[in-house]
Design a protein around this motif. Structure first.
Motif, PDB file in Angstrom:
ATOM      1  N   LEU A  84       3.951  -1.218   3.536  1.00  0.00           N
ATOM      2  CA  LEU A  84       3.165   0.010   3.655  1.00  0.00           C
ATOM      3  C   LEU A  84       4.095   1.209   3.598  1.00  0.00           C
ATOM      4  CD1 LEU A  84       0.786   1.835   4.275  1.00  0.00           C
ATOM      5  CD2 LEU A  84       0.830   1.039   6.644  1.00  0.00           C
ATOM      6  N   PHE A  85       3.884   2.048   2.607  1.00  0.00           N
ATOM      7  CA  PHE A  85       4.615   3.308   2.504  1.00  0.00           C
ATOM      8  C   PHE A  85       3.641   4.422   2.854  1.00  0.00           C
ATOM      9  CE2 PHE A  85       6.954   6.395  -0.593  1.00  0.00           C
ATOM     10  CZ  PHE A  85       7.571   7.017   0.484  1.00  0.00           C
ATOM     11  N   ALA A  86       3.751   4.944   4.077  1.00  0.00           N
ATOM     12  CA  ALA A  86       2.882   6.026   4.538  1.00  0.00           C
ATOM     13  C   ALA A  86       3.435   7.336   3.995  1.00  0.00           C
ATOM     14  CB  ALA A  86       2.802   6.035   6.057  1.00  0.00           C
ATOM     15  N   ASN A  87       3.006   7.665   2.809  1.00  0.00           N
ATOM     16  CA  ASN A  87       3.571   8.768   2.040  1.00  0.00           C
ATOM     17  C   ASN A  87       2.654   9.983   1.977  1.00  0.00           C
ATOM     18  OD1 ASN A  87       5.229   9.988  -0.315  1.00  0.00           O
ATOM     19  ND2 ASN A  87       3.226   9.639  -1.248  1.00  0.00           N
ATOM     20  N   ALA A  88       1.355   9.793   2.147  1.00  0.00           N
ATOM     21  CA  ALA A  88       0.405  10.895   1.981  1.00  0.00           C
ATOM     22  C   ALA A  88       0.703  12.018   2.962  1.00  0.00           C
ATOM     23  CB  ALA A  88      -1.021  10.396   2.175  1.00  0.00           C
TER      24      ALA A  88
ATOM     25  N   THR B 254       7.250   5.414  -6.467  1.00  0.00           N
ATOM     26  CA  THR B 254       7.453   4.227  -5.638  1.00  0.00           C
ATOM     27  C   THR B 254       6.479   3.127  -6.018  1.00  0.00           C
ATOM     28  OG1 THR B 254       8.262   5.594  -3.814  1.00  0.00           O
ATOM     29  CG2 THR B 254       7.496   3.379  -3.277  1.00  0.00           C
ATOM     30  N   ALA B 255       5.225   3.488  -6.241  1.00  0.00           N
ATOM     31  CA  ALA B 255       4.236   2.488  -6.653  1.00  0.00           C
ATOM     32  C   ALA B 255       4.653   1.808  -7.955  1.00  0.00           C
ATOM     33  CB  ALA B 255       2.862   3.147  -6.813  1.00  0.00           C
TER      34      ALA B 255
ATOM     35  N   LEU C 240       0.855  -1.193   0.000  1.00  0.00           N
ATOM     36  CA  LEU C 240       0.000   0.000   0.000  1.00  0.00           C
ATOM     37  C   LEU C 240       0.882   1.232   0.000  1.00  0.00           C
ATOM     38  CD1 LEU C 240      -2.642   1.629   0.423  1.00  0.00           C
ATOM     39  CD2 LEU C 240      -2.380   1.202   2.887  1.00  0.00           C
ATOM     40  N   VAL C 241       0.614   2.143  -0.927  1.00  0.00           N
ATOM     41  CA  VAL C 241       1.307   3.426  -0.984  1.00  0.00           C
ATOM     42  C   VAL C 241       0.252   4.515  -0.853  1.00  0.00           C
ATOM     43  CG1 VAL C 241       2.796   4.957  -2.318  1.00  0.00           C
ATOM     44  CG2 VAL C 241       3.103   2.467  -2.474  1.00  0.00           C
ATOM     45  N   THR C 242       0.206   5.182   0.289  1.00  0.00           N
ATOM     46  CA  THR C 242      -0.759   6.270   0.418  1.00  0.00           C
ATOM     47  C   THR C 242      -0.235   7.495  -0.326  1.00  0.00           C
ATOM     48  OG1 THR C 242       0.177   7.094   2.509  1.00  0.00           O
ATOM     49  CG2 THR C 242      -1.539   5.406   2.655  1.00  0.00           C
ATOM     50  N   GLY C 243      -1.146   8.251  -0.914  1.00  0.00           N
ATOM     51  CA  GLY C 243      -0.727   9.374  -1.746  1.00  0.00           C
ATOM     52  C   GLY C 243       0.079   8.894  -2.935  1.00  0.00           C
ATOM     53  N   GLY C 244      -0.305   7.748  -3.481  1.00  0.00           N
ATOM     54  CA  GLY C 244       0.461   7.140  -4.568  1.00  0.00           C
ATOM     55  C   GLY C 244       0.085   7.621  -5.947  1.00  0.00           C
ATOM     56  N   ASN C 245      -0.699   8.671  -6.028  1.00  0.00           N
ATOM     57  CA  ASN C 245      -1.171   9.145  -7.333  1.00  0.00           C
ATOM     58  C   ASN C 245      -0.234  10.155  -7.981  1.00  0.00           C
ATOM     59  OD1 ASN C 245      -2.325  10.758  -5.031  1.00  0.00           O
ATOM     60  ND2 ASN C 245      -2.826  12.149  -6.708  1.00  0.00           N
ATOM     61  N   SER C 246       0.806  10.618  -7.256  1.00  0.00           N
ATOM     62  CA  SER C 246       1.721  11.597  -7.846  1.00  0.00           C
ATOM     63  C   SER C 246       3.031  11.593  -7.074  1.00  0.00           C
ATOM     64  CB  SER C 246       1.118  13.011  -7.827  1.00  0.00           C
ATOM     65  OG  SER C 246       0.974  13.477  -6.488  1.00  0.00           O
ATOM     66  N   GLY C 247       4.038  12.260  -7.637  1.00  0.00           N
ATOM     67  CA  GLY C 247       5.294  12.504  -6.951  1.00  0.00           C
ATOM     68  C   GLY C 247       6.015  11.257  -6.485  1.00  0.00           C
ATOM     69  N   ILE C 248       6.552  11.318  -5.271  1.00  0.00           N
ATOM     70  CA  ILE C 248       7.320  10.210  -4.710  1.00  0.00           C
ATOM     71  C   ILE C 248       6.455   8.961  -4.594  1.00  0.00           C
ATOM     72  CG2 ILE C 248       8.516   9.400  -2.636  1.00  0.00           C
ATOM     73  CD1 ILE C 248       9.392  12.318  -2.152  1.00  0.00           C
TER      74      ILE C 248
ATOM     75  N   ILE D  63      -1.546  -1.253  -4.068  1.00  0.00           N
ATOM     76  CA  ILE D  63      -2.731  -0.419  -3.828  1.00  0.00           C
ATOM     77  C   ILE D  63      -2.232   1.000  -3.613  1.00  0.00           C
ATOM     78  CG2 ILE D  63      -4.745  -0.029  -2.359  1.00  0.00           C
ATOM     79  CD1 ILE D  63      -3.164  -3.225  -1.669  1.00  0.00           C
ATOM     80  N   ILE D  64      -2.838   1.960  -4.284  1.00  0.00           N
ATOM     81  CA  ILE D  64      -2.499   3.359  -4.051  1.00  0.00           C
ATOM     82  C   ILE D  64      -3.746   4.122  -3.638  1.00  0.00           C
ATOM     83  CG2 ILE D  64      -0.603   3.293  -5.716  1.00  0.00           C
ATOM     84  CD1 ILE D  64      -2.330   5.053  -7.580  1.00  0.00           C
ATOM     85  N   THR D  65      -3.531   5.202  -2.893  1.00  0.00           N
ATOM     86  CA  THR D  65      -4.647   6.065  -2.539  1.00  0.00           C
ATOM     87  C   THR D  65      -4.473   7.430  -3.193  1.00  0.00           C
ATOM     88  OG1 THR D  65      -3.673   7.044  -0.531  1.00  0.00           O
ATOM     89  CG2 THR D  65      -4.814   4.922  -0.299  1.00  0.00           C
ATOM     90  N   ALA D  66      -5.605   8.051  -3.468  1.00  0.00           N
ATOM     91  CA  ALA D  66      -5.662   9.430  -3.946  1.00  0.00           C
ATOM     92  C   ALA D  66      -6.696  10.151  -3.099  1.00  0.00           C
ATOM     93  CB  ALA D  66      -6.034   9.483  -5.418  1.00  0.00           C
ATOM     94  N   ARG D  67      -6.419  11.391  -2.761  1.00  0.00           N
ATOM     95  CA  ARG D  67      -7.205  12.069  -1.724  1.00  0.00           C
ATOM     96  C   ARG D  67      -8.575  12.547  -2.200  1.00  0.00           C
ATOM     97  NH1 ARG D  67      -4.993  17.187   1.881  1.00  0.00           N
ATOM     98  NH2 ARG D  67      -6.728  17.261   3.363  1.00  0.00           N
ATOM     99  N   SER D  68      -8.632  13.213  -3.331  1.00  0.00           N
ATOM    100  CA  SER D  68      -9.879  13.839  -3.766  1.00  0.00           C
ATOM    101  C   SER D  68     -10.529  13.029  -4.885  1.00  0.00           C
ATOM    102  CB  SER D  68      -9.605  15.257  -4.271  1.00  0.00           C
ATOM    103  OG  SER D  68      -8.833  15.211  -5.468  1.00  0.00           O
ATOM    104  N   LYS D  69     -11.778  13.339  -5.156  1.00  0.00           N
ATOM    105  CA  LYS D  69     -12.483  12.679  -6.247  1.00  0.00           C
ATOM    106  C   LYS D  69     -11.764  12.928  -7.568  1.00  0.00           C
ATOM    107  CE  LYS D  69     -16.954  12.395  -8.595  1.00  0.00           C
ATOM    108  NZ  LYS D  69     -18.342  12.913  -8.658  1.00  0.00           N
TER     109      LYS D  69
END
Length: 245
Positions: free
Chosen positions: A84-88, A22-23, A10-18, A34-40
């Motif tokens: 788990l990469f807590a990146n967000a 990493t993802a 899991l890479v949080t905030g995995g939709n851009s940048g670092i 699995i990546i997360t993105a914050r907004s719709k």
């Protein structure tokens, strides 16, 4: 052989940048990502561009209900987490005299509270021998005008790694911290710095340039893999020497 073959990551905030770099590297090394993105908006963009590579979940880590939904999805689909990469996180600069309670709370809600519960709620899913990487910053130990709120959130992240290493058996989970210096990512467009300030920051780095997301991803891979099996509770500075000299 792939370093992360069949690992669930899991890479949080995995939709851009670092996070995105990493993802991509984790995926190349055999992990299910699995990546997360914050907004719709960012979720829909990431789903369109990377949905065939990654499992993209809309998650604001500052909202506990979003984290519960994320981990319920991971439990039902994968049954565990190995990495788990807590990146967000968020980063904006404000002089102390100008910072509002809302500015303060937004940073602490995401960078501290959000990260804390990202980890605590993941614990039941983390497989034995898993690796957790916390994204901090060289500014946790180096003063920079306007960074008092942001820098203090990253100092908290470093403290978490120490406490969790003491509290949670190391053979169950390894906690380490990646602390970048200035990196060429979209977050720098949101810092509130002038062009002169950004140029001055680059000039003050011994290596005389910003780092890249791809360079950070390689270090995250090292910390995620068995290559770093004897590194626990540590902080790796990837800062071009900014905080070291």
């Amino acid at each position: 052989m792939a370093k992360l073959a069949n690992k669930v990551s899991l890479v949080t905030g995995g939709n851009s940048g670092i996070g995105l770099a990493t993802a991509k590297l984790f995926h190349q090394e055999g992990a299910k990502v699995i990546i997360t993105a914050r907004s719709k908006e960012t979720f829909e963009k990431a789903e369109k561009e990377y949905g065939t590579q990654f499992d993209v979940i809309q998650t604001d880590v500052s909202k506990l209900e979003d984290l519960d939904r994320l981990y319920s999805h991971i439990k039902n689909k994968y049954g565990k987490l190995d990495l788990l990469f807590a990146n967000a996180g968020i980063a904006q600069f404000q002089a102390t005299s100008d910072a509002t309670p809302e500015f303060f709370d937004s940073h602490y809600n995401t960078n501290v509270r959000g990260l804390y519960f990202t980890i605590s709620k993941a614990l039941p899913l983390l497989a034995k021998g898993s690796s957790v990487i916390l994204n901090a910053s060289v500014l946790s130990q180096k003063g920079f005008a306007g960074s008092s709120v942001y820098s203090s959130t990253k100092a908290a992240v470093r403290s978490f790694a120490r406490s969790w290493t003491a509290e949670i058996p190391v053979d169950a989970v390894r906690f380490n911290v990646l602390s970048p210096g200035p990196i060429e990512t979209p977050i720098y467009d949101k810092l509130g710095l002038s062009g002169e300030q950004v140029q001055g920051m680059a000039a003050g780095i011994p290596i005389k340039r910003f780092g890249t997301s791809e360079e950070m991803a390689k270090i995250a891979l090292f910390l995620a893999s068995d290559d770093s099996s004897y590194i626990v509770g540590a902080e790796i500075f990837a800062d071009g020497g900014m905080g070291q000299v």
